[in-house]
Every structure is written in C-alpha cells, then in structure tokens.
Design a protein around this motif. Structure first.
Motif, short mmCIF file in Angstrom:
data_model
loop_
_atom_site.label_atom_id
_atom_site.label_comp_id
_atom_site.label_asym_id
_atom_site.label_seq_id
_atom_site.Cartn_x
_atom_site.Cartn_y
_atom_site.Cartn_z
N GLY A 14 -1.68 24.12 -27.75
CA GLY A 14 -2.22 25.51 -28.87
C GLY A 14 -1.94 26.56 -28.34
O GLY A 14 -2.31 27.76 -29.54
N VAL A 15 -2.52 27.23 -27.47
CA VAL A 15 -1.61 28.85 -27.07
C VAL A 15 -0.10 29.14 -27.75
O VAL A 15 -0.50 29.99 -28.58
N ALA A 16 0.56 28.17 -27.91
CA ALA A 16 2.26 28.30 -29.13
C ALA A 16 1.36 28.24 -30.56
O ALA A 16 2.07 29.15 -31.09
N GLY A 17 0.77 27.69 -30.68
CA GLY A 17 0.39 27.80 -32.58
C GLY A 17 -0.32 29.17 -32.93
O GLY A 17 -0.13 29.62 -33.48
N VAL A 18 -1.19 29.82 -31.98
CA VAL A 18 -2.19 30.51 -32.13
C VAL A 18 -1.08 32.05 -31.79
O VAL A 18 -1.43 32.86 -33.29
N CYS A 19 0.10 31.70 -30.75
CA CYS A 19 0.68 33.18 -30.78
C CYS A 19 1.33 32.78 -31.55
O CYS A 19 1.51 34.09 -33.12
N VAL A 20 2.31 32.16 -32.16
CA VAL A 20 3.45 32.38 -32.98
C VAL A 20 1.97 32.61 -35.35
O VAL A 20 2.89 33.38 -35.44
N ASP A 21 1.13 31.66 -35.21
CA ASP A 21 0.18 32.06 -36.51
C ASP A 21 -0.06 33.07 -37.00
O ASP A 21 0.54 33.60 -37.47
N LEU A 22 -0.40 33.77 -34.92
CA LEU A 22 -0.74 34.86 -35.50
C LEU A 22 0.40 36.63 -35.65
O LEU A 22 0.17 37.20 -36.14
N ILE A 23 1.00 35.74 -34.99
CA ILE A 23 2.73 37.18 -35.15
C ILE A 23 2.55 36.76 -36.61
O ILE A 23 3.51 38.36 -37.13
N ALA A 51 -6.09 38.97 -44.40
CA ALA A 51 -6.72 37.93 -45.18
C ALA A 51 -6.91 36.48 -44.79
O ALA A 51 -5.45 36.10 -45.43
N GLY A 52 -7.45 35.65 -44.60
CA GLY A 52 -7.48 33.69 -44.16
C GLY A 52 -7.34 34.09 -43.51
O GLY A 52 -7.02 32.76 -42.50
N VAL A 53 -6.66 35.08 -42.35
CA VAL A 53 -6.29 34.94 -40.32
C VAL A 53 -7.60 33.96 -40.05
O VAL A 53 -7.06 33.40 -39.11
N PRO A 54 -9.61 34.13 -40.43
CA PRO A 54 -9.77 33.42 -39.64
C PRO A 54 -9.38 31.72 -39.52
O PRO A 54 -10.16 31.42 -38.87
N SER A 55 -9.18 31.57 -41.49
CA SER A 55 -8.95 29.76 -41.08
C SER A 55 -8.02 29.46 -40.41
O SER A 55 -8.07 28.41 -39.76
N THR A 56 -6.92 30.99 -39.98
CA THR A 56 -5.80 30.55 -39.49
C THR A 56 -6.23 30.08 -37.79
O THR A 56 -5.78 29.10 -37.31
N ALA A 57 -6.82 30.91 -36.98
CA ALA A 57 -6.71 31.60 -35.98
C ALA A 57 -7.76 29.86 -35.35
O ALA A 57 -7.03 29.54 -34.21
N ILE A 58 -8.42 29.03 -35.91
CA ILE A 58 -9.82 28.37 -35.54
C ILE A 58 -7.70 27.24 -35.67
O ILE A 58 -8.95 25.76 -35.11
N GLY A 59 -7.58 27.26 -37.04
CA GLY A 59 -7.01 25.81 -36.72
C GLY A 59 -5.34 25.88 -35.94
O GLY A 59 -5.49 24.77 -35.86
N SER A 60 -4.97 27.26 -35.67
CA SER A 60 -3.64 26.83 -34.95
C SER A 60 -3.54 26.02 -33.63
O SER A 60 -2.63 25.29 -33.48
N PHE A 61 -4.63 26.10 -33.22
CA PHE A 61 -4.98 25.42 -31.63
C PHE A 61 -4.92 24.66 -31.26
O PHE A 61 -4.26 23.55 -31.07
N PRO A 62 -6.35 23.60 -32.39
CA PRO A 62 -5.57 21.94 -32.96
C PRO A 62 -4.68 21.77 -33.17
O PRO A 62 -4.11 20.49 -32.97
N SER A 204 13.56 30.86 -37.83
CA SER A 204 14.10 31.11 -36.45
C SER A 204 13.18 31.51 -35.86
O SER A 204 13.28 31.13 -34.74
N LEU A 205 13.03 33.21 -36.13
CA LEU A 205 11.72 33.76 -34.98
C LEU A 205 10.55 33.22 -34.54
O LEU A 205 10.15 33.43 -33.92
N GLY A 206 10.11 32.21 -35.98
CA GLY A 206 8.65 31.20 -35.79
C GLY A 206 8.98 30.27 -34.47
O GLY A 206 8.45 29.93 -33.66
N GLY A 207 10.51 29.91 -35.05
CA GLY A 207 10.95 29.03 -33.38
C GLY A 207 10.47 29.36 -32.33
O GLY A 207 10.72 28.51 -31.84
N PHE A 208 11.27 30.36 -32.37
CA PHE A 208 11.62 30.82 -31.28
C PHE A 208 10.21 30.93 -30.72
O PHE A 208 9.76 30.98 -29.00
N ILE A 209 9.56 32.01 -31.21
CA ILE A 209 7.99 32.09 -30.57
C ILE A 209 7.39 31.00 -30.15
O ILE A 209 6.95 30.23 -29.20
N PHE A 210 7.38 29.90 -30.94
CA PHE A 210 6.31 28.87 -30.77
C PHE A 210 7.33 27.43 -30.37
O PHE A 210 6.13 27.71 -29.27
N LEU A 211 8.23 27.62 -29.10
CA LEU A 211 8.94 26.89 -28.75
C LEU A 211 9.15 26.91 -27.51
O LEU A 211 9.10 27.14 -26.69
#
Length: 222
Positions: A14-23, A51-62, A204-211
C-alpha cells in the motif's frame, strides 16, 4: 505464509503504491492529455496537473496492497515442493493472479482519474457520480479485460527479474535499493536507463520507486 508476513506485504504494498502514484501523477496527467482526442490544450494542457489525484490517492493503497498480498501468498504456496528451475514460473503465476485481483480496484480508480484529467473543471466526486448515473457500476469497469491483458505481460517479465535481482546480487544482500544503488555508482544514470526510450525510462523510474519502496518498507515491518 505467516500472518505477520501477510500484514507486512499488505502495508508495504500500500505504501509503495501511494508513493509511486503520487510522485509520477503529473507525468501521467500529461500523457493522458496528449492521448486525448480533444488535443492536449483543450484537455487542460498543463493546467490542473493534479486533477483526479483524489481517486488515485484513495485507490493506490488498496490496489497495490491487494496485488502484493495476493502475490506473496500465491508465491508462498507455489514454493512448497517446487524445483529451483520452476521458481520463475511460480513468480509469473503469482504476479498474474496479483494483477487480476488488483485490477478489480485499479480499473475503477483509473476510469475516474482519466476522466478527471481531461475535465479539470469537474471534481472527482462529480465525475464518479456522473459515471454511476449514466453507465452504472459497469461504467467503472470499462476496459477491465484490456487492462488485465496489458498488465500481465509486463508483470511476467518484471517480477521474475525483480526476484532474480534480489536473490542473485551478492553486493545487495537481497536489497533491491542497494542493488540499484550499486548500478548507479558504477554506471551512473545511463546504467539504470540504458537502451530505453523515454516511455520505458518513465516505467523504469516507476518500477524503481514501487519495488524499492515495497522492499524497504517490508524489511522495516518484519
């Protein structure tokens, strides 16, 4: 798989998902608007880049938590009695099932997010309400099958490589961040993104942050 490990995978994912999506959200907004039939400027240009970041922030963790709890549990079950040469296949199956489960959360979030990105004057709640009113719940799952079919091939490559990197790097001691840090020190930026086009560099950047975030958070929780 022990309960503690399951909770660690859930929280770290959940933490990884929120970090990469918001960054990376601004880059995703630009990409979506460039692909919009309206054209980049009419879709909002650089205005309302979040624009649209609330849905991303809510959906990223789960979304990410669902992926990793499925991935780790399936991987744990498949490991029992499996021979070493079948280990990559276990990672592929676990990652594929993880994507199927995660997309149940990811797709509705993506539908709302993308519509908000090309309609910055409308709020996320307005877009969600409008979608449900005109299209019903199936409107939120528009493109579910194509999303799953898009994500699975990527995961079939990404996760066996990730597990191989963790297991095979003698310098990293199983730490993805340390392994990638070693590449950075010896080869620089070109080593991390060697031979890739700009889109692949972003992936690649997203994968680096996510994983990297997932692995580090999981280590802290265990």
């Amino acid at each position: 798989m022990e309960a503690r490990e399951s909770w660690a995978a859930l929280a770290a994912g959940g933490v990884a998902g929120v970090c990469v999506d918001l960054i990376l959200f601004p880059l995703d907004t630009v990409k979506t608007r460039l692909q919009s039939p309206q054209g980049f400027r009419k879709a909002g240009g650089f205005r309302g880049i979040y624009a649209g970041v609330p849905s991303t922030a809510i959906g990223s963790f789960p979304n990410a938590a669902a992926f990793f709890i499925t991935y780790e549990n399936v991987k744990s079950m498949l490991y029992h009695g499996s021979t070493p040469y079948l280990t990559p296949a276990a990672h592929m199956v676990a990652a594929s099932l993880g994507e199927v489960v995660a997309c149940l959360i990811r797709v509705p979030s993506e539908v709302v997010k993308q519509r908000a990105q090309v309609s910055p004057s409308s709020s996320t709640l307005q877009i969600l309400s409008r979608t449900l009113y005109h299209e019903g719940i199936q409107g939120l799952y528009r493109g579910y099958k194509s999303t799953v079919l898009r994500e699975i091939p990527f995961s079939l490559v990404q996760f066996p490589l990730w597990e191989s990197l963790k297991a095979g790097s003698s310098n990293a001691s199983g730490n993805v961040l340390a392994a990638l840090g070693g590449i950075w020190r010896t080869q620089g930026l070109s080593g991390l993104f060697a031979g890739v086009v700009p889109r692949m560099a972003a992936i690649s950047l997203g994968g680096f942050i996510f994983l990297g975030t997932y692995e580090k958070t999981r280590q802290l929780l265990l």
